[in-house]
Structures are given as structure tokens and as C-alpha cells.
Design a protein around this motif. Structure first.
Motif, PDB file in Angstrom:
ATOM      1  N   LEU A   1       0.839  -1.194   0.000  1.00 34.37           N
ATOM      2  CA  LEU A   1       0.000   0.000   0.000  1.00 34.37           C
ATOM      3  C   LEU A   1       0.877   1.248   0.000  1.00 34.37           C
ATOM      4  O   LEU A   1       1.639   1.475   0.946  1.00 34.37           O
ATOM      5  N   VAL A   2       0.791   2.024  -1.065  1.00 36.78           N
ATOM      6  CA  VAL A   2       1.699   3.141  -1.274  1.00 36.78           C
ATOM      7  C   VAL A   2       1.562   4.164  -0.146  1.00 36.78           C
ATOM      8  O   VAL A   2       0.463   4.569   0.223  1.00 36.78           O
ATOM      9  N   ASP A   3       2.685   4.534   0.452  1.00 41.59           N
ATOM     10  CA  ASP A   3       2.746   5.493   1.561  1.00 41.59           C
ATOM     11  C   ASP A   3       1.800   5.106   2.702  1.00 41.59           C
ATOM     12  O   ASP A   3       1.336   5.967   3.456  1.00 41.59           O
ATOM     13  N   LEU A   4       1.514   3.796   2.803  1.00 47.52           N
ATOM     14  CA  LEU A   4       0.660   3.227   3.850  1.00 47.52           C
ATOM     15  C   LEU A   4      -0.786   3.734   3.788  1.00 47.52           C
ATOM     16  O   LEU A   4      -1.539   3.642   4.769  1.00 47.52           O
ATOM     17  N   ILE A   5      -1.213   4.254   2.632  1.00 46.10           N
ATOM     18  CA  ILE A   5      -2.592   4.732   2.465  1.00 46.10           C
ATOM     19  C   ILE A   5      -3.481   3.536   2.147  1.00 46.10           C
ATOM     20  O   ILE A   5      -3.244   2.817   1.175  1.00 46.10           O
ATOM     21  N   TYR A   6      -4.485   3.324   2.984  1.00 47.19           N
ATOM     22  CA  TYR A   6      -5.334   2.147   2.840  1.00 47.19           C
ATOM     23  C   TYR A   6      -6.809   2.542   2.941  1.00 47.19           C
ATOM     24  O   TYR A   6      -7.158   3.655   3.357  1.00 47.19           O
ATOM     25  N   PHE A   7      -7.673   1.600   2.564  1.00 46.85           N
ATOM     26  CA  PHE A   7      -9.126   1.745   2.723  1.00 46.85           C
ATOM     27  C   PHE A   7      -9.600   0.475   3.436  1.00 46.85           C
ATOM     28  O   PHE A   7      -9.323  -0.625   2.967  1.00 46.85           O
ATOM     29  N   TRP A   8     -10.270   0.646   4.568  1.00 48.58           N
ATOM     30  CA  TRP A   8     -10.634  -0.503   5.394  1.00 48.58           C
ATOM     31  C   TRP A   8     -12.060  -0.956   5.093  1.00 48.58           C
ATOM     32  O   TRP A   8     -12.991  -0.168   5.112  1.00 48.58           O
ATOM     33  N   LYS A   9     -12.200  -2.243   4.800  1.00 48.97           N
ATOM     34  CA  LYS A   9     -13.527  -2.793   4.517  1.00 48.97           C
ATOM     35  C   LYS A   9     -13.522  -4.295   4.789  1.00 48.97           C
ATOM     36  O   LYS A   9     -12.561  -4.987   4.430  1.00 48.97           O
ATOM     37  N   SER A  10     -14.578  -4.784   5.421  1.00 45.25           N
ATOM     38  CA  SER A  10     -14.761  -6.219   5.662  1.00 45.25           C
ATOM     39  C   SER A  10     -13.553  -6.858   6.338  1.00 45.25           C
ATOM     40  O   SER A  10     -13.114  -7.946   5.963  1.00 45.25           O
ATOM     41  N   GLY A  11     -12.984  -6.157   7.298  1.00 45.13           N
ATOM     42  CA  GLY A  11     -11.891  -6.714   8.077  1.00 45.13           C
ATOM     43  C   GLY A  11     -10.565  -6.789   7.353  1.00 45.13           C
ATOM     44  O   GLY A  11      -9.685  -7.555   7.747  1.00 45.13           O
ATOM     45  N   ALA A  12     -10.387  -5.993   6.289  1.00 43.91           N
ATOM     46  CA  ALA A  12      -9.136  -6.057   5.522  1.00 43.91           C
ATOM     47  C   ALA A  12      -8.794  -4.681   4.954  1.00 43.91           C
ATOM     48  O   ALA A  12      -9.655  -3.810   4.815  1.00 43.91           O
ATOM     49  N   ALA A  13      -7.512  -4.501   4.624  1.00 46.39           N
ATOM     50  CA  ALA A  13      -7.033  -3.268   4.002  1.00 46.39           C
ATOM     51  C   ALA A  13      -7.043  -3.428   2.481  1.00 46.39           C
ATOM     52  O   ALA A  13      -6.638  -4.466   1.956  1.00 46.39           O
ATOM     53  N   TRP A  14      -7.511  -2.408   1.794  1.00 45.51           N
ATOM     54  CA  TRP A  14      -7.578  -2.388   0.331  1.00 45.51           C
ATOM     55  C   TRP A  14      -6.811  -1.184  -0.193  1.00 45.51           C
ATOM     56  O   TRP A  14      -6.732  -0.151   0.485  1.00 45.51           O
ATOM     57  N   CYS A  15      -6.284  -1.267  -1.412  1.00 47.12           N
ATOM     58  CA  CYS A  15      -5.794  -0.065  -2.075  1.00 47.12           C
ATOM     59  C   CYS A  15      -7.020   0.717  -2.569  1.00 47.12           C
ATOM     60  O   CYS A  15      -8.127   0.174  -2.670  1.00 47.12           O
ATOM     61  N   GLY A  16      -6.827   1.986  -2.899  1.00 43.83           N
ATOM     62  CA  GLY A  16      -7.946   2.819  -3.304  1.00 43.83           C
ATOM     63  C   GLY A  16      -8.663   2.294  -4.526  1.00 43.83           C
ATOM     64  O   GLY A  16      -9.894   2.291  -4.594  1.00 43.83           O
TER      65      GLY A  16
END
Length: 359
Positions: free
Chosen positions: A277-292
Motif C-alpha cells: 500500500l503506497v505510503d501506507l494509504i489504505y481503505f478498510w472494509k470487511s476486516g481487511a485493508a484495500w488499495c484505493g
């Protein structure tokens, strides 16, 4: 953190990019970027805009600044003096000076990291970098820095947050997109935090409130160990690989996940594409981290023609891919293909004539 003026000076010194920019993939075979009117590709070589490295560092910092502004992470942005009032990302660069004492007169080797986790001592930041694969360390002038910028373009496309950058929006859909962006900033967007095991969130071990999109089938996590005493060595485990986390090595926390979860630096990746995940930027959904990119696609279809999120309920769909009706067209001759024979080649549409000419 560098001053805002320093960001402007360093970022703005790059030559303006755009039409004519060479393709990083074609390596000289492309005559230079020629923008398509609505596809995010080069008309000359059909490669994506990101393969031509069109954005400058300042463009990138403005894009992330816009993404983080209006969110709880706006503190990572600032206004440039003399700018247009838009917020820019206070990207934390790190300059490391290593003395070279092999000769009589000591010299110094300077290494610049295009990005480093903010708020850390240089020692801890360097430990973090050394836990990443060498090819992903964003050292200026290396493939690692190039890889970071390409991931930034891929994971956080500007047309996923800025209606003015979209060609596929119909009249009345701008507000739908603005609401979409406002919602993901409030409910999913996050920036990872780096600290030693057990010290995320200022050492708060207790679980933070989860976001509303957490998987209801997943039991809430209990705090990692007793709060009264320090955990034993090897007590902490990586959320992804489940391997023990040494107490003296930095880990990544995601506030929206709660501070009882932590990741090896190399394990903090998108759950869909497995890219860091670039520069640690994430999107949280359903118990997991996603890229944008993949977070947005998990909520709405993405047009395989223009690469934009589709907000209409009326669109074309073939083999799991989607297109705006007006973009359901041949890649080569642009003929609209609704109700006509076509071939699907590498996620691109070809009319029967253009398909035959490729054989």
C-alpha cells in the motif's frame, strides 16, 4: 517533515510532463504520449497514462493532499504559500548521510528516500526501510522510487476522487460521485502508522471502534495480552502471515483495524492485488485493508474503457467487466459495439474487422 516551501521547490523543479512524454514500458518504440480523448491511454502505443509517468512530484503531492483533506488525516497536508489554496501532501522525505572513512579524508554518501513514515526517529525509520524488499525501498533515482510513483498512480487514480477529471459522468452524476468520495473519506480512508509492537496509537492496546463496514461474521478481536504488564517476547503476531513480531522491530498499524492488529512492513498490502500500500494509504472494509483502486471497485463497477467508476445503473457487462454504454467501443477504430459482434482481447474490445486484422 520538510517545510511546505521546500516541497514546492523540490517538486516544482521537475520539467512539465504531458504530451510527448516517453513510454516507460515501450522503451523507445512509442513516439511519445498522445492523449486519447476519453481513454486513460496513449493513442500512439495504447499503454496507460501511468506507464508514461506523466505526473510530476508536485502533481502527486497535490493529489494525495486533496485525498487526505476533508478527512481525519488532513494533518498530513498543508497549504502552499502563494499557491491556489489547495492542500498539498506533507510527504516526509528522509535524507541519510553515511560517512565513508576508507580514505585519509572522510567523505559522505547521501541517500534520499522519496518517502518515509512520518513521526519516527531516523533509526526506527531506517529499520522500517530495511524490512522492505530492496526493490521497494523508495531511494531517489532507483527503481524503488519509480515503483512507488507507479503504485501511487495505479492505486490512487485522480479520477477516483475528482469529478472534474472524469469523462464518463452523465449530467447529474457529479453529485453521486461527490457523495461517494465524501463517504469513503469518512468511513474507509486511513494512513498506516509505524511503531514498535504494542506501541501503536501511543501504546493504546485496547481495540479502537471498528468502521461500520467490518465483516459482521468476524468476531471482535480481544486486546493483545494483559494491559498491566509488558507482553512476552514473540507474543505479537503479524495479522497477515501470522508469524511472530520481534519486539524491537517496527510494525504497521491501521487505526481503523484497531490497535490490537499489526503487520510486518512488507505484509501491509492490498487484500485484492497484494501490492504494498503506497505510503501506507489504505481503505478498510470487511476486516481487511484495500488499495484505493480495488476498494472503489468493490463498491461500484469500473469502466474497462475509460477506467472510471460507473455511477449509472445502465451499463454494458461482458465476462465480469463493465463499460459505460458510450464507451462500449472498439479499441482500434472506436466503432460503438452495442448489438454488434466483437472480440474481447486482454480486457479490450475489438470489432470483427479489427480483430481479424490482428491475426
Amino acid at each position: 517533515l520538510p517545510s511546505c516551501a521546500a516541497v514546492l521547490q523540490m517538486s516544482g523543479s521537475q520539467p512539465p510532463a504531458g504530451r510527448g512524454a516517453p513510454c516507460l514500458r515501450c522503451r523507445g518504440l512509442c513516439t511519445g504520449f498522445e492523449p486519447h480523448s476519453w481513454r486513460k491511454i496513449c493513442k500512439s502505443c495504447k499503454c496507460s497514462q501511468e506507464e508514461h509517468g506523466l505526473s510530476s512530484e508536485l502533481d502527486d503531492d497535490r493529489k494525495i493532499g486533496r485525498l487526505l483533506s476533508g478527512s481525519s488525516y488532513a494533518w498530513l497536508t498543508a497549504r502552499l504559500k502563494g499557491g491556489d489554496g489547495a492542500r498539498v501532501y506533507k510527504r516526509n522525505r528522509m535524507i541519510v548521510t553515511n560517512p565513508n572513512v576508507s580514505g585519509k579524508d572522510p567523505t559522505f554518501d547521501t541517500v534520499t528516500y522519496e518517502w518515509a513514515p512520518p513521526g519516527l526517529t531516523q533509526k526506527l525509520a531506517m529499520q522500517y526501510m530495511e524490512l522492505l524488499p530492496k526493490e521497494l525501498q523508495p531511494v531517489a533515482g532507483t527503481d524503488g522510487a519509480l515503483h512507488r510513483r507507479r503504485r501511487l498512480a495505479r492505486q490512487l487514480p485522480l479520477h477516483d476522487q475528482e469529478p472534474a477529471q472524469c469523462r464518463g459522468l452523465a449530467e447529474g452524476e457529479q453529485q453521486l460521485m461527490q457523495d461517494f468520495v465524501h463517504k469513503y473519506k469518512a468511513e474507509a480512508l486511513g494512513v498506516g502508522e509505524v511503531a514498535l509492537p504494542g506501541q501503536g496509537g501511543g501504546g493504546k492496546e485496547q481495540e479502537k471502534p471498528q468502521d461500520k463496514s467490518i465483516d459482521p461474521g468476524r468476531a471482535p478481536e480481544s486486546p493483545n495480552g494483559a494491559l498491566e504488564s509488558a507482553p512476552a517476547a514473540g507474543h505479537y503476531r503479524c495479522e497477515s502471515c501470522q508469524q511472530p513480531l520481534p519486539g524491537d522491530c517496527p510494525v504497521v498499524y491501521a487505526e481503523r483495524a484497531g490497535y490490537s492488529r499489526q503487520w510486518h512492513p512488507a505484509c501491509f498490502v492490498c487484500c485484492r492485488c497484494a501490492e504494498p500500500l503506497v505510503d501506507l494509504i489504505y481503505f478498510w472494509k470487511s476486516g481487511a485493508a484495500w488499495c484505493g483502486r480495488h476498494y472503489c471497485e468493490s463498491l461500484r463497477p469500473r469502466c474497462a474503457g475509460c477506467d472510471e467508476i460507473i455511477f449509472s445503473e445502465d451499463y454494458q457487462q461482458v465476462e465480469g467487466l463493465a463499460w459505460h454504454n458510450k464507451h462500449f467501443a472498439c479499441l482500434e477504430c472506436e466503432t460503438l459495439l452495442t448489438g454488434k459482434p466483437f472480440a474481447l482481447v486482454n480486457a479490450s474490445l475489438l470489432c470483427s474487422t479489427c480483430s481479424q486484422s490482428r491475426l
